[in-house]
Design a protein around this motif. Structure first.
Motif, PDB file in Angstrom:
ATOM      1  N   ILE A  38     -19.863 -12.791 -33.196  1.00 24.74           N
ATOM      2  CA  ILE A  38     -20.302 -13.439 -34.435  1.00 24.74           C
ATOM      3  C   ILE A  38     -19.673 -12.765 -35.650  1.00 24.74           C
ATOM      4  CG2 ILE A  38     -22.304 -13.831 -35.941  1.00 24.74           C
ATOM      5  CD1 ILE A  38     -23.965 -14.214 -33.387  1.00 24.74           C
ATOM      6  N   LEU A  39     -19.727 -11.436 -35.664  1.00 26.79           N
ATOM      7  CA  LEU A  39     -19.199 -10.690 -36.807  1.00 26.79           C
ATOM      8  C   LEU A  39     -17.687 -10.823 -36.926  1.00 26.79           C
ATOM      9  CD1 LEU A  39     -21.425  -7.513 -36.454  1.00 26.79           C
ATOM     10  CD2 LEU A  39     -21.494  -9.160 -38.331  1.00 26.79           C
ATOM     11  N   MET A  40     -17.025 -11.107 -35.815  1.00 22.19           N
ATOM     12  CA  MET A  40     -15.579 -11.256 -35.836  1.00 22.19           C
ATOM     13  C   MET A  40     -15.150 -12.449 -36.696  1.00 22.19           C
ATOM     14  SD  MET A  40     -12.896  -9.702 -34.683  1.00 22.19           S
ATOM     15  CE  MET A  40     -13.530  -8.749 -33.298  1.00 22.19           C
ATOM     16  N   VAL A  41     -16.001 -13.472 -36.787  1.00 21.59           N
ATOM     17  CA  VAL A  41     -15.641 -14.678 -37.531  1.00 21.59           C
ATOM     18  C   VAL A  41     -16.422 -14.813 -38.833  1.00 21.59           C
ATOM     19  CG1 VAL A  41     -14.983 -15.886 -35.430  1.00 21.59           C
ATOM     20  CG2 VAL A  41     -17.316 -16.093 -36.271  1.00 21.59           C
ATOM     21  N   ASP A  43     -17.452 -14.362 -42.618  1.00 22.94           N
ATOM     22  CA  ASP A  43     -16.744 -14.103 -43.867  1.00 22.94           C
ATOM     23  C   ASP A  43     -17.573 -13.287 -44.847  1.00 22.94           C
ATOM     24  OD1 ASP A  43     -14.326 -15.484 -43.319  1.00 22.94           O
ATOM     25  OD2 ASP A  43     -15.370 -17.375 -43.614  1.00 22.94           O
ATOM     26  N   GLU A  44     -18.859 -13.208 -44.611  1.00 22.81           N
ATOM     27  CA  GLU A  44     -19.757 -12.460 -45.482  1.00 22.81           C
ATOM     28  C   GLU A  44     -20.584 -11.493 -44.637  1.00 22.81           C
ATOM     29  OE1 GLU A  44     -19.759 -12.614 -48.670  1.00 22.81           O
ATOM     30  OE2 GLU A  44     -18.639 -14.446 -49.093  1.00 22.81           O
ATOM     31  N   PRO A  45     -21.058 -10.386 -45.225  1.00 17.85           N
ATOM     32  CA  PRO A  45     -21.933  -9.466 -44.492  1.00 17.85           C
ATOM     33  C   PRO A  45     -23.164 -10.200 -43.965  1.00 17.85           C
ATOM     34  CG  PRO A  45     -21.191  -8.452 -46.530  1.00 17.85           C
ATOM     35  CD  PRO A  45     -20.771  -9.893 -46.600  1.00 17.85           C
ATOM     36  N   GLN A  46     -23.539  -9.893 -42.737  1.00 22.64           N
ATOM     37  CA  GLN A  46     -24.666 -10.555 -42.092  1.00 22.64           C
ATOM     38  C   GLN A  46     -25.843  -9.587 -41.970  1.00 22.64           C
ATOM     39  OE1 GLN A  46     -24.392 -13.952 -41.154  1.00 22.64           O
ATOM     40  NE2 GLN A  46     -22.549 -13.623 -42.390  1.00 22.64           N
ATOM     41  N   SER A  47     -27.010 -10.011 -42.443  1.00 23.65           N
ATOM     42  CA  SER A  47     -28.194  -9.172 -42.378  1.00 23.65           C
ATOM     43  C   SER A  47     -28.709  -9.089 -40.944  1.00 23.65           C
ATOM     44  CB  SER A  47     -29.294  -9.727 -43.279  1.00 23.65           C
ATOM     45  OG  SER A  47     -29.780 -10.962 -42.759  1.00 23.65           O
ATOM     46  N   LEU A  48     -29.546  -8.090 -40.680  1.00 24.70           N
ATOM     47  CA  LEU A  48     -30.134  -7.946 -39.347  1.00 24.70           C
ATOM     48  C   LEU A  48     -30.961  -9.169 -38.986  1.00 24.70           C
ATOM     49  CD1 LEU A  48     -31.265  -4.192 -39.329  1.00 24.70           C
ATOM     50  CD2 LEU A  48     -29.353  -5.218 -38.088  1.00 24.70           C
ATOM     51  N   VAL A  49     -31.652  -9.722 -39.965  1.00 22.61           N
ATOM     52  CA  VAL A  49     -32.496 -10.890 -39.705  1.00 22.61           C
ATOM     53  C   VAL A  49     -31.643 -12.090 -39.294  1.00 22.61           C
ATOM     54  CG1 VAL A  49     -34.090 -12.550 -40.730  1.00 22.61           C
ATOM     55  CG2 VAL A  49     -34.329 -10.113 -41.240  1.00 22.61           C
ATOM     56  N   SER A  50     -30.555 -12.330 -40.028  1.00 19.90           N
ATOM     57  CA  SER A  50     -29.699 -13.471 -39.701  1.00 19.90           C
ATOM     58  C   SER A  50     -29.029 -13.289 -38.341  1.00 19.90           C
ATOM     59  CB  SER A  50     -28.641 -13.673 -40.787  1.00 19.90           C
ATOM     60  OG  SER A  50     -27.749 -12.574 -40.848  1.00 19.90           O
ATOM     61  N   VAL A 151      -9.330 -17.484 -49.884  1.00 26.34           N
ATOM     62  CA  VAL A 151      -9.730 -16.160 -50.356  1.00 26.34           C
ATOM     63  C   VAL A 151      -9.192 -15.080 -49.421  1.00 26.34           C
ATOM     64  CG1 VAL A 151     -11.685 -14.622 -50.762  1.00 26.34           C
ATOM     65  CG2 VAL A 151     -11.755 -16.966 -51.611  1.00 26.34           C
ATOM     66  N   ARG A 152      -9.226 -15.343 -48.112  1.00 25.79           N
ATOM     67  CA  ARG A 152      -8.665 -14.385 -47.157  1.00 25.79           C
ATOM     68  C   ARG A 152      -7.171 -14.173 -47.406  1.00 25.79           C
ATOM     69  NH1 ARG A 152     -12.223 -16.805 -43.285  1.00 25.79           N
ATOM     70  NH2 ARG A 152     -10.574 -18.224 -42.616  1.00 25.79           N
TER      71      ARG A 152
END
Length: 210
Positions: A38-41, A43-50, A151-152
């Motif tokens: 999930i984190l590999m794709v 674009d924004e920081p992901q919270s523990l809850v999400s 943006v990337r």
């Protein structure tokens, strides 16, 4: 006296089953790999809850899996230290290139992408230049299109950089770099031309720009 089969089973299980810590570690492995994907794709920081919602796991388990990934990428316990790291930024988690590899990544991107910027990239760059610091969602709202890939591209070219996080939403904000000033041949953003005369109605999302 006959042996209690229940006690015997328990004894056998205690000898063959992993410890509580090992079981927790094994349970965290598939969660960790799912989070990695999930984190590999993202674009924004992901919270523990999400992240917990995404993988359908308790927040505590996700936190443990994240810690496992961080240690893995950092080369803990004699492992191989990766060229990227999992970093907590603005209350969320996201992959970043390790700082010491920034020069080689920048050179690679510039070598692999020697072509001129597309019209979409130029328009996005203009929005950031005149409205910075600005979040990706705000850029998308102004341009009325998805700007993630653009943006990337600008980040890869070194024309924009992540400057901070929005205090209310935690979203990353972007601003231009010194490299843009060099390409434009100006000393500061104050030398940018007024945007209003260049727009058909003088607004278009830039109405509050001098």
């Amino acid at each position: 006296m006959r042996a209690d089969p229940t006690r015997a089973s328990s004894a056998d299980a205690s000898e063959t089953d992993p410890s509580g810590d090992d079981r927790a570690h094994d349970a965290a492995v598939p969660i960790a790999r799912s989070l990695e994907a999930i984190l590999m794709v993202a674009d924004e920081p992901q919270s523990l809850v999400s992240l917990a919602t995404a993988v359908g796991a308790p927040t505590a388990a996700v936190r443990q899996a994240i810690e496992s990934l961080v240690a893995d990428f950092d080369g803990a316990d004699g492992g191989t230290r990766r060229g990227f790291e999992l970093r907590e930024v603005g209350g969320g988690w996201r992959f970043y290139v390790r700082e010491e590899f920034d020069p080689v990544v920048r050179d690679f991107v510039l070598t692999q992408n020697p072509t001129k910027l597309s019209q979409a990239a130029l328009e996005t760059l203009a929005v950031i230049a005149y409205k910075q610091p600005i979040t990706r969602s705000s850029i998308a709202q102004i341009r009325a299109v998805n700007v993630d890939s653009v943006v990337r591209t600008l980040l890869g070219r070194g024309l924009v950089t992540e400057s901070s996080t929005d205090s209310e939403t935690g979203a990353i904000t972007y601003e231009t770099t010194e490299l843009l000033l060099t390409h434009l041949g100006i000393n500061s953003l104050d030398e940018l031309p007024l945007i209003s005369p260049l727009l058909s109605d003088g607004r278009g999302g830039f109405d509050d720009v001098a």
